[in-house]
Design a protein around this motif. Structure first.
Motif, PDB file in Angstrom:
ATOM      1  N   VAL A 222      13.812  -1.526   9.161  1.00 22.98           N
ATOM      2  CA  VAL A 222      12.480  -2.323   8.521  1.00 22.98           C
ATOM      3  C   VAL A 222      12.358  -1.870   7.113  1.00 22.98           C
ATOM      4  CG1 VAL A 222      10.086  -3.013   8.784  1.00 22.98           C
ATOM      5  CG2 VAL A 222      11.548  -2.800  10.709  1.00 22.98           C
ATOM      6  N   GLY A 223      12.377  -2.802   6.267  1.00 18.70           N
ATOM      7  CA  GLY A 223      12.169  -2.620   4.760  1.00 18.70           C
ATOM      8  C   GLY A 223      11.012  -1.946   4.451  1.00 18.70           C
ATOM      9  N   PHE A 224      10.890  -0.821   3.796  1.00 21.84           N
ATOM     10  CA  PHE A 224       9.574  -0.096   3.153  1.00 21.84           C
ATOM     11  C   PHE A 224       9.380  -0.619   1.723  1.00 21.84           C
ATOM     12  CE2 PHE A 224       7.149   3.262   1.870  1.00 21.84           C
ATOM     13  CZ  PHE A 224       6.332   3.594   3.046  1.00 21.84           C
ATOM     14  N   VAL A 225       8.348  -1.205   1.474  1.00 25.73           N
ATOM     15  CA  VAL A 225       7.900  -1.391   0.216  1.00 25.73           C
ATOM     16  C   VAL A 225       6.618  -0.808  -0.448  1.00 25.73           C
ATOM     17  CG1 VAL A 225       7.328  -3.330  -1.524  1.00 25.73           C
ATOM     18  CG2 VAL A 225       9.211  -3.711   0.156  1.00 25.73           C
ATOM     19  N   CYS A 226       6.689  -0.265  -1.652  1.00 22.75           N
ATOM     20  CA  CYS A 226       5.416   0.471  -2.108  1.00 22.75           C
ATOM     21  C   CYS A 226       4.643  -0.633  -3.249  1.00 22.75           C
ATOM     22  CB  CYS A 226       5.858   1.724  -2.706  1.00 22.75           C
ATOM     23  SG  CYS A 226       4.477   2.555  -3.769  1.00 22.75           S
ATOM     24  N   ALA A 227       3.668  -0.879  -3.249  1.00 16.95           N
ATOM     25  CA  ALA A 227       2.878  -1.599  -4.342  1.00 16.95           C
ATOM     26  C   ALA A 227       2.227  -0.572  -5.185  1.00 16.95           C
ATOM     27  CB  ALA A 227       2.037  -2.409  -3.728  1.00 16.95           C
ATOM     28  N   ALA A 228       2.607  -0.492  -6.557  1.00 16.51           N
ATOM     29  CA  ALA A 228       2.087   0.547  -7.203  1.00 16.51           C
ATOM     30  C   ALA A 228       1.757  -0.007  -8.441  1.00 16.51           C
ATOM     31  CB  ALA A 228       2.645   1.938  -7.429  1.00 16.51           C
ATOM     32  N   GLU A 229       0.459   0.207  -9.422  1.00 14.13           N
ATOM     33  CA  GLU A 229       0.671  -0.026 -10.680  1.00 14.13           C
ATOM     34  C   GLU A 229       1.176   1.086 -11.455  1.00 14.13           C
ATOM     35  OE1 GLU A 229      -3.571  -1.133  -8.833  1.00 14.13           O
ATOM     36  OE2 GLU A 229      -1.702   0.111  -8.365  1.00 14.13           O
ATOM     37  N   THR A 230       1.684   0.686 -12.765  1.00 12.65           N
ATOM     38  CA  THR A 230       2.349   1.703 -13.568  1.00 12.65           C
ATOM     39  C   THR A 230       1.587   2.978 -13.641  1.00 12.65           C
ATOM     40  OG1 THR A 230       2.040   0.432 -15.351  1.00 12.65           O
ATOM     41  CG2 THR A 230       3.879  -0.003 -14.402  1.00 12.65           C
ATOM     42  N   TYR A 231       0.161   2.812 -13.834  1.00 10.11           N
ATOM     43  CA  TYR A 231      -0.490   3.917 -14.295  1.00 10.11           C
ATOM     44  C   TYR A 231      -0.666   4.957 -13.180  1.00 10.11           C
ATOM     45  CZ  TYR A 231      -4.398   1.385 -12.058  1.00 10.11           C
ATOM     46  OH  TYR A 231      -5.361   0.708 -11.290  1.00 10.11           O
ATOM     47  N   LYS A 232      -0.133   4.518 -11.753  1.00  5.75           N
ATOM     48  CA  LYS A 232       0.078   5.545 -11.138  1.00  5.75           C
ATOM     49  C   LYS A 232       1.187   6.377 -10.878  1.00  5.75           C
ATOM     50  CE  LYS A 232      -2.978   2.687  -7.671  1.00  5.75           C
ATOM     51  NZ  LYS A 232      -2.757   1.886  -6.446  1.00  5.75           N
ATOM     52  N   PHE A 233       2.124   6.272 -11.824  1.00  6.44           N
ATOM     53  CA  PHE A 233       3.197   6.918 -11.946  1.00  6.44           C
ATOM     54  C   PHE A 233       2.918   8.382 -12.723  1.00  6.44           C
ATOM     55  CE2 PHE A 233       5.017   3.072 -10.640  1.00  6.44           C
ATOM     56  CZ  PHE A 233       6.573   3.174 -10.754  1.00  6.44           C
ATOM     57  N   SER A 234       3.450   9.478 -12.410  1.00  2.00           N
ATOM     58  CA  SER A 234       3.093  10.739 -12.759  1.00  2.00           C
ATOM     59  C   SER A 234       3.941  11.237 -13.967  1.00  2.00           C
ATOM     60  CB  SER A 234       2.845  11.902 -11.655  1.00  2.00           C
ATOM     61  OG  SER A 234       2.643  12.939 -12.149  1.00  2.00           O
TER      62      SER A 234
END
Length: 322
Positions: A222-234
């Protein structure tokens, strides 16, 4: 100690999880910094700067794992001013820009992510994410017949917040126990979760239990997708720093009465875990759907202004240890 009532109230709400979700935490912190700046009465720019640093540190210490929080604080604090009035103007503008950008990012993620959902899909989610919810809501408003399976997300039951949003939007929803994820995965077409942080190699830091959901999805293809705004990148992970995993109060897991009954019992209550990038099919951001391997590019190019600050912070940490 400087008394900052409005700001410390926000800090307590973030720490006690009255304010939940990485995006909402970031926006609340930005707004609190703006209000604090505008409330300071001094005309001395040095005193003002010191007060703002105090405010920064109070909020920064509340949730060590959510990268959105320090990224928001750094965005608000990127000002140079010779007078207090100029500093207040700059901070207010920075805070408003961050909050507006965050809200627009969530909306854009919803639009992009909805393309990944097909009519008739059953989607599983874990914890509570405004970005993931935006995808569900957008797809539903497009007329797609979808069903969402939400986990309880113990011990703080953030899944109840997700269920509340979904029910108010009219989206068919099923609530399951965290331990029922693997059993239920056979009914799922797609998994979509949010993010508290994304590391330089594209791994996901999110509510504890996310990695188990990813493993079950991988096993079931089953496909696993993450939804994340770029300001959540470290950005700091680019320099070898590890994202700190917050360990929360044991009373969230076991009440004091039972703890007294078993005085020698040890309780571990990690708030987050790490999902390796190999289990993530896609990260949906406001700038597009990307592979986990593109996290480096997002940090380097999209968050380029933070790299210098991250490098300086990393060097300060090394100096402190030597």
């Amino acid at each position: 100690m400087i008394l900052m009532t409005a700001l410390t109230e926000t800090a307590e709400k973030i720490k006690n999880m009255e304010i939940r979700g990485a995006g909402k935490i970031a926006r609340s912190a930005a707004e609190a910094m703006k209000e604090e700046a505008l409330s300071i009465k001094t005309k001395d720019i040095k005193e003002f700067n010191r007060r703002m640093e105090d405010a920064y540190n109070i909020l920064y210490s509340t949730r060590p794992t959510a990268v959105s929080l320090p990224n928001a604080l750094r965005a608000v604090m990127r000002y140079k001013a010779d007078t207090v009035e100029d500093a207040k103007t700059a901070i207010a503008a920075n805070a408003d820009a961050f909050i507006s950008g965050s809200e627009n990012a969530v909306k854009k993620i919803g639009e992009i992510g909805a393309h990944r959902i097909k009519d008739g899909d059953t989607i599983m989610t874990h914890c509570n994410s405004s970005a993931a919810f935006a995808i569900f809501e957008t797809a539903y408003r497009q007329g797609k017949d979808i069903n969402v399976i939400a986990t309880e997300t113990r011990p703080r039951q953030q899944g109840y917040v997700t269920v509340d949003f979904l029910q108010k939007s009219g989206i068919p929803t099923t609530l399951i126990l965290d331990s029922a994820v693997r059993y239920t995965m056979k009914k799922v077409d797609l998994v979509i979760v949010g993010a508290d942080a994304v590391t330089v190699n594209g791994s996901l830091v999110n509510k504890v239990g996310t990695s188990q959901v990813a493993l079950a999805a991988n096993e079931a293809r089953v496909g696993f997708v993450c939804a994340a705004e770029t300001y959540k990148f470290s950005p700091r992970t680019l320099f070898g720093e590890m994202v700190e995993i917050e360990e929360r109060d044991p009373t969230e897991v076991l009440c004091n009465e039972l703890r007294a009954k078993w005085p020698n019992l040890k309780i571990s209550n990690p708030a987050f875990d790490i999902t390796p990038h190999k289990y993530i099919d896609m990260i949906i951001t406001e700038i597009g759907a990307i592979s986990p391997e593109m996290a480096y590019w997002v940090i380097k190019d999209k968050l380029g202004w933070e790299l210098e600050e991250a490098a300086e912070a990393s060097m300060r940490g090394c100096d402190d240890e030597n």
